[in-house]
Design a protein around this motif. Structure first.
Motif, mmCIF file in Angstrom:
data_model
loop_
_atom_site.group_PDB
_atom_site.id
_atom_site.type_symbol
_atom_site.label_atom_id
_atom_site.label_comp_id
_atom_site.label_asym_id
_atom_site.label_seq_id
_atom_site.Cartn_x
_atom_site.Cartn_y
_atom_site.Cartn_z
ATOM 1 N N LYS A 43 109.095 70.912 51.507
ATOM 2 C CA LYS A 43 109.017 70.272 52.818
ATOM 3 C C LYS A 43 109.093 71.360 53.873
ATOM 4 O O LYS A 43 110.114 72.039 54.027
ATOM 5 N N GLY A 44 108.004 71.547 54.585
ATOM 6 C CA GLY A 44 107.947 72.609 55.579
ATOM 7 C C GLY A 44 108.438 72.157 56.932
ATOM 8 O O GLY A 44 108.450 70.960 57.243
ATOM 9 N N GLN A 45 108.845 73.138 57.724
ATOM 10 C CA GLN A 45 109.308 72.886 59.089
ATOM 11 C C GLN A 45 108.213 73.321 60.056
ATOM 12 O O GLN A 45 107.573 74.361 59.845
ATOM 13 N N GLY A 49 125.664 90.026 48.669
ATOM 14 C CA GLY A 49 124.835 88.833 48.653
ATOM 15 C C GLY A 49 124.605 88.243 50.028
ATOM 16 O O GLY A 49 124.131 87.122 50.160
ATOM 17 N N SER A 50 124.933 89.010 51.038
ATOM 18 C CA SER A 50 124.797 88.491 52.397
ATOM 19 C C SER A 50 123.336 88.459 52.828
ATOM 20 O O SER A 50 122.558 89.353 52.509
ATOM 21 N N ARG A 51 122.965 87.435 53.556
ATOM 22 C CA ARG A 51 121.615 87.346 54.107
ATOM 23 C C ARG A 51 121.612 87.696 55.591
ATOM 24 O O ARG A 51 120.596 87.620 56.249
ATOM 25 N N GLU A 52 122.797 88.024 56.109
ATOM 26 C CA GLU A 52 122.895 88.383 57.517
ATOM 27 C C GLU A 52 122.456 89.826 57.712
ATOM 28 O O GLU A 52 122.434 90.621 56.783
ATOM 29 N N GLY A 68 118.747 80.093 59.144
ATOM 30 C CA GLY A 68 118.769 81.283 59.976
ATOM 31 C C GLY A 68 117.794 81.148 61.124
ATOM 32 O O GLY A 68 116.967 80.237 61.160
ATOM 33 N N SER A 69 117.909 82.066 62.041
ATOM 34 C CA SER A 69 117.015 82.065 63.198
ATOM 35 C C SER A 69 115.621 82.515 62.758
ATOM 36 O O SER A 69 115.468 83.158 61.713
ATOM 37 N N PRO A 70 114.588 82.195 63.536
ATOM 38 C CA PRO A 70 113.235 82.611 63.147
ATOM 39 C C PRO A 70 113.097 84.107 62.930
ATOM 40 O O PRO A 70 112.368 84.548 62.034
ATOM 41 N N ASP A 71 113.786 84.903 63.740
ATOM 42 C CA ASP A 71 113.670 86.360 63.561
ATOM 43 C C ASP A 71 114.354 86.814 62.278
ATOM 44 O O ASP A 71 113.843 87.709 61.582
ATOM 45 N N ASP A 72 115.481 86.203 61.930
ATOM 46 C CA ASP A 72 116.128 86.561 60.668
ATOM 47 C C ASP A 72 115.272 86.129 59.481
ATOM 48 O O ASP A 72 115.166 86.849 58.478
ATOM 49 N N CYS A 73 114.666 84.955 59.592
ATOM 50 C CA CYS A 73 113.766 84.499 58.517
ATOM 51 C C CYS A 73 112.584 85.458 58.369
ATOM 52 O O CYS A 73 112.154 85.779 57.247
ATOM 53 N N ALA A 74 112.062 85.932 59.499
ATOM 54 C CA ALA A 74 110.940 86.872 59.448
ATOM 55 C C ALA A 74 111.357 88.180 58.785
ATOM 56 O O ALA A 74 110.606 88.767 57.995
ATOM 57 N N ALA A 75 112.565 88.643 59.107
ATOM 58 C CA ALA A 75 113.048 89.895 58.508
ATOM 59 C C ALA A 75 113.176 89.750 56.999
ATOM 60 O O ALA A 75 112.837 90.668 56.243
ATOM 61 N N ARG A 76 113.650 88.591 56.548
ATOM 62 C CA ARG A 76 113.776 88.363 55.095
ATOM 63 C C ARG A 76 112.393 88.292 54.446
ATOM 64 O O ARG A 76 112.181 88.853 53.363
ATOM 65 N N ALA A 77 111.463 87.604 55.109
ATOM 66 C CA ALA A 77 110.112 87.500 54.545
ATOM 67 C C ALA A 77 109.454 88.877 54.474
ATOM 68 O O ALA A 77 108.794 89.219 53.489
ATOM 69 N N ARG A 78 109.654 89.663 55.515
ATOM 70 C CA ARG A 78 109.077 91.001 55.539
ATOM 71 C C ARG A 78 109.651 91.857 54.407
ATOM 72 O O ARG A 78 108.925 92.566 53.708
ATOM 73 N N ALA A 79 110.968 91.771 54.242
ATOM 74 C CA ALA A 79 111.627 92.596 53.223
ATOM 75 C C ALA A 79 111.169 92.245 51.811
ATOM 76 O O ALA A 79 111.202 93.083 50.913
ATOM 77 N N TYR A 100 107.863 80.921 57.462
ATOM 78 C CA TYR A 100 109.011 81.516 56.759
ATOM 79 C C TYR A 100 110.132 80.501 56.563
ATOM 80 O O TYR A 100 111.296 80.880 56.405
ATOM 81 N N PHE A 101 109.808 79.215 56.558
ATOM 82 C CA PHE A 101 110.862 78.192 56.453
ATOM 83 C C PHE A 101 111.625 78.301 55.137
ATOM 84 O O PHE A 101 112.771 77.868 55.041
ATOM 85 N N ARG A 102 111.006 78.895 54.137
ATOM 86 C CA ARG A 102 111.696 79.045 52.846
ATOM 87 C C ARG A 102 112.857 80.025 52.940
ATOM 88 O O ARG A 102 113.668 80.109 52.017
ATOM 89 N N GLU A 103 112.908 80.804 54.007
ATOM 90 C CA GLU A 103 114.008 81.750 54.214
ATOM 91 C C GLU A 103 115.155 81.136 55.004
ATOM 92 O O GLU A 103 116.142 81.819 55.282
ATOM 93 N N LEU A 104 115.033 79.886 55.384
ATOM 94 C CA LEU A 104 116.126 79.209 56.093
ATOM 95 C C LEU A 104 117.343 79.090 55.184
ATOM 96 O O LEU A 104 117.183 79.086 53.954
#
Lengths: 255, 105
Positions: free
Chosen positions: A20-22, B53-56, A76-87, A70-74
């Motif tokens: 389910k996407g956001q 394990g932090s995502r922050e 978190g804020s959109p920028d944090d989700c983007a950082a996780r997706a990028r990584a 990047y909703f699968r990275e929730l």
């Protein structure tokens, strides 16, 4: 003279893999049926400007869904989700295609829909919009705003997540295409835009390319130094006219 | 342009966000459109604690010019530190940060 009202809200849609996407959704306040736009954000994320662009499209008479890729990275804020997706290497093309497909179906399911849907994207989203034009059936228009990597000259640009350059799917695109480019851009460079156009010509595709002097990459983004009012205003007008022709007619305010 | 390039390096130390300190073990460094800074492109650094394990993250977005100045300032401070404190400023990595632990994306 009056302005067209609109309604905007958060929605969920059926995304790739059964998720389910956001998404953010905006539609004009009208009793008329309108065309819809799937708006794809750039690599740094599902930012404020993306939602502003969605509202801008609604203001000009189109429904718009802006999926959070990047909703699968929730959470978190959109920028944090983007950082996780990028990584993790960025979203795969297959996943993106599934998400855009779901967003397209969401638009067609709305009561306001006239059944026509365009896909539009900026920067990496422009690349993804072009790719969706080639890989998805049922799109009525493709809007590529300075998509980098449509032509991929660097072999390192092709990865497991993004294995094929979008230009290789050009033969499969049936919808009309509009391209907006800055002549000072490096990705896509003017040479890449020229080669891109030649391929569209050779394949007999319906397209229009608009190149602007004095601007580089991302010149619609009003909060950044790259913004140039004259070129951006004209570029938006070109986009509205293209959408009016291919997914319209666009609804306008009465009075 | 949007870039998928990320340089990932192991680091040892702590970072502060708000009023709390946290241990960090990894830095992600990339150059792309920023999320917040009013720039067309920015050098971004995200500090993480993956071991916990932090995502922050603790993040900065810098102009290219200021990022280079920062890099030079770091090296200058380390050089001065080496003069005043000796080997401590040359880089004594904990055993957990072995050279083979370096990785790039």
């Amino acid at each position: 003279m009056s302005y067209l009202g609109q309604v905007s809200k958060m929605v969920s849609f059926d995304a790739h893999g059964g998720a389910k996407g956001q998404a953010y959704y905006a539609e004009p306040a009208t009793g008329a049926r309108v065309g819809g736009v799937v708006l794809i954000h750039h690599m740094p994320g599902w930012d404020d400007w993306t939602q502003e662009a969605a509202r801008k499209l609604a203001h000009h008479g189109f429904a718009c869904i802006a999926p959070h890729l990047y909703f699968r990275e929730l959470p978190g804020s959109p920028d944090d989700c983007a950082a996780r997706a990028r990584a993790s290497g960025g979203v795969s093309d297959n996943q993106m295609i599934g998400d855009v497909d779901g967003a397209m179906k969401f638009l067609r399911a709305q009561g306001i829909s006239n059944g026509k849907v365009a896909v539009m994207g900026f920067c990496s989203g422009g690349r993804q919009a072009y790719l969706a034009g080639g890989r998805l059936k049922g799109l009525d228009a493709v809007v590529d705003c300075w998509g980098g990597g449509v032509i991929e000259d660097d072999p390192k640009g092709l990865t497991a997540e993004r294995p094929v350059a979008p230009i290789d799917f050009t033969k499969d695109i049936s919808a009309p295409i509009i391209g907006i480019f800055g002549n000072e851009d490096k990705r896509p460079s003017p040479d890449q835009v020229n080669r891109h156009e030649q391929i569209l010509k050779d394949l007999g595709k319906t397209y229009e390319f608009h190149r602007y002097d004095g601007v580089g990459h991302g010149f619609f983004a009003a909060e950044r130094p790259a913004y140039k009012g004259e070129q951006a205003t004209d570029g938006w007008k070109k986009v509205y006219a293209f959408l009016d022709k291919n997914i319209g007619p666009r609804v306008k305010a009465e009075g | 342009m949007c870039s998928y390039i990320v340089e990932k390096i192991p680091v040892f130390g702590s970072a502060k966000a708000g009023d709390s300190w946290r241990r960090i073990d990894t830095a992600h460094v990339y150059f792309d459109h920023p999320y917040d800074a009013p720039l067309d492109h920015a050098l971004s650094i995200d500090f993480h604690n993956h071991a916990a394990g932090s995502r922050e993250r603790v993040a900065v977005e810098l102009s290219a010019e200021s990022a280079r100045e920062l890099a030079n300032a770091i090296l200058a401070a380390l050089d001065r530190g080496a003069q005043e404190h000796g080997e401590a400023a040359h880089g004594e990595l904990p055993a957990s940060i072995a050279p083979e632990g370096m990785f790039h994306y």
